[in-house]
Scaffold this active site. Structure first.
Site, PDB file in Angstrom:
ATOM      1  N   ARG A  77     -23.131  -7.592 -46.579  1.00 34.23           N
ATOM      2  CA  ARG A  77     -21.806  -7.100 -45.923  1.00 34.23           C
ATOM      3  C   ARG A  77     -22.258  -6.034 -44.914  1.00 34.23           C
ATOM      4  NH1 ARG A  77     -17.255  -7.103 -48.923  1.00 34.23           N
ATOM      5  NH2 ARG A  77     -16.162  -6.180 -47.061  1.00 34.23           N
ATOM      6  N   LYS A 109      -0.156  -3.545   5.193  1.00 34.13           N
ATOM      7  CA  LYS A 109      -1.086  -4.321   4.280  1.00 34.13           C
ATOM      8  C   LYS A 109      -0.542  -5.386   3.292  1.00 34.13           C
ATOM      9  CE  LYS A 109      -4.824  -2.782   3.041  1.00 34.13           C
ATOM     10  NZ  LYS A 109      -5.967  -2.155   2.020  1.00 34.13           N
ATOM     11  N   SER A 151       0.855  -1.370  -0.036  1.00 30.27           N
ATOM     12  CA  SER A 151       0.145  -0.033  -0.157  1.00 30.27           C
ATOM     13  C   SER A 151       0.688   0.951  -0.007  1.00 30.27           C
ATOM     14  CB  SER A 151      -0.860   0.085   1.358  1.00 30.27           C
ATOM     15  OG  SER A 151      -1.476   1.330   1.404  1.00 30.27           O
TER      16      SER A 151
END
Length: 418
Positions: free
Chosen positions: A317, A283, A277
């Site tokens: 097409r 973290k 982090s």
């Protein structure tokens, strides 16, 4: 490399602009060889084209594509300028731009599907190992986010494996039937038949069909009648890739839940700088799972765009619906290759805390056996004397072992060399 789609470099050259250009050149070369083999063109027209265009040509071709609405017009002009003699004269004769664009899309798709299939096989190896190693690793089974009944982590891995098996079967069906697109201006092969007639061939229609079949086979694709306005080929490929994305997303979602600190039953493989982090040093974010979920959320709308386009094709097409397919398919395919690689890495290094799983299940033991207690004493409505209630979580696992064995056996059928 992308700042906005981290990990894109994992796709490498798959379905890149340069790869697509190379695919278009392959199609033109295969067609030259095919019309020469069938006698529609002189043998001198058969010429290798590899190396006549390179990634350096992409910017100019891309810029010029706006004028004609597709890149083939500029490519044909470029190749003819770098060829001479019969090869320059016969290049692209009998084809239309959509033939080259569509067949090149299919060639690039084939490379992506091959890569994804390789990753699915590697993922299956990991999941078979997890299912077998943890067939008796008890954990809490959860329904609607709440504790339900005891399961094992081996069963969870086997459930993931079943999803992979479904995705692999869908992908293989698509991969083995990928067709070439050769139809000419309106899907009638009129120009090729006309050229065969001008060359004095006895059966111009048969010669034209033979050339189309030969070109497809040369490219490693399935011969097929023209599919200019039938886009099932592309929507089926997209659906197969989304099926894989669904499975990967389901795995990643489970992992993100079970890596929460308050649960802590799983952990992603460690990697330098991974999961950090910018402001919270404590973290360890489940980044691989987060990025896999990103793809799982983004993939279905891309496939939806292709289905919407397929439903709005007009005449012989299309106008616009065809054009929206190109980048959409490229984006879905490249991102699928990225997510496949990330899922392979996730499963190969997934860390399982069996002790934590057991402790969580034991702490919820009474709740996990509540269903069993509700059944005890009743068979067909008659109250029984005594009790046969399970006294431990291990006694209320039902057919877990058999279900694991079934998922593993199916995987062995799909991937023979597991």
């Amino acid at each position: 490399m992308s700042l906005l789609w981290p990990g894109e470099e994992r796709a490498g050259d798959l379905f890149s602009e340069a790869a697509y250009l190379a695919a278009m050149v392959r199609v033109e070369e295969a067609w030259l060889a095919a019309i020469a083999s069938s006698g529609i063109a002189p043998e001198e027209a058969r010429t290798p084209l590899a190396g006549l265009a390179s990634a350096d040509d992409v910017p100019a071709l891309a810029e010029g594509a706006e004028a004609g609405g597709n890149p083939v017009i500029g490519l044909v002009k470029l190749l003819r300028g770098r060829l001479d003699g019969e090869a320059a004269r016969w290049l692209h004769k009998g084809l239309t731009s959509q033939d080259v664009v569509d067949t090149s899309l299919v060639l690039c798709l084939a490379d992506v599907l091959d890569r994804v299939e390789d990753d699915l096989a590697a993922q299956a190896v990991s999941l078979v190992g997890l299912a077998q190693d943890h067939r008796a690793t008890v954990m809490s089974g959860r329904t609607l986010t709440q504790h339900a009944v005891p399961i094992t982590f081996g069963l969870k891995a086997a459930t993931w494996l079943s999803g992979l098996s479904d995705a692999a079967e869908a992908l293989r069906r698509t991969r083995t039937s990928l067709p070439a697109q050769i139809g000419g201006a309106a899907g009638t092969l009129a120009a090729v038949v006309g050229l065969a007639r001008l060359r004095g061939l006895g059966d111009p229609v048969a010669a034209a069909q033979e050339a189309a079949e030969t070109a497809a086979t040369t490219l490693g694709l399935t011969p097929r009648t023209p599919w200019h306005t039938n886009r099932a080929t592309l929507t089926a490929a997209a659906d197969a890739l989304v099926s894989a994305a669904d499975t990967w997303g389901r795995i990643a979602t489970d992992v993100t839940l079970l890596t929460r600190p308050e649960i802590g039953e799983l952990a992603e493989p460690a990697g330098e700088g991974r999961g950090g982090s910018s402001t919270m040093p404590h973290k360890s974010n489940p980044v691989l799972s987060v990025l896999i979920r990103r793809h799982a959320l983004a993939a279905p709308p891309l496939a939806s765009t292709l289905h919407t386009a397929a439903a709005t094709y007009v005449d012989e097409r299309p106008d616009g619906a065809w054009h929206v397919e190109w980048e959409t398919l490229q984006t879905l395919a490249r991102r699928s290759a990225v997510a496949a690689s990330q899922t392979t890495e996730l499963l190969a290094g997934l860390r399982v805390d069996a002790a934590r799983m057991r402790a969580t299940a034991e702490a919820a033991g009474a709740d996990l056996l509540a269903e069993q207690r509700s059944l005890t004493g009743f068979v067909g409505g008659d109250v029984l004397t005594g009790t046969s209630a399970a006294t431990s979580l291990d006694d209320y696992l039902g057919a877990t072992g058999a279900l694991i064995d079934s998922a593993v056996a199916r995987a062995h059928e799909i991937w023979k060399d597991l």
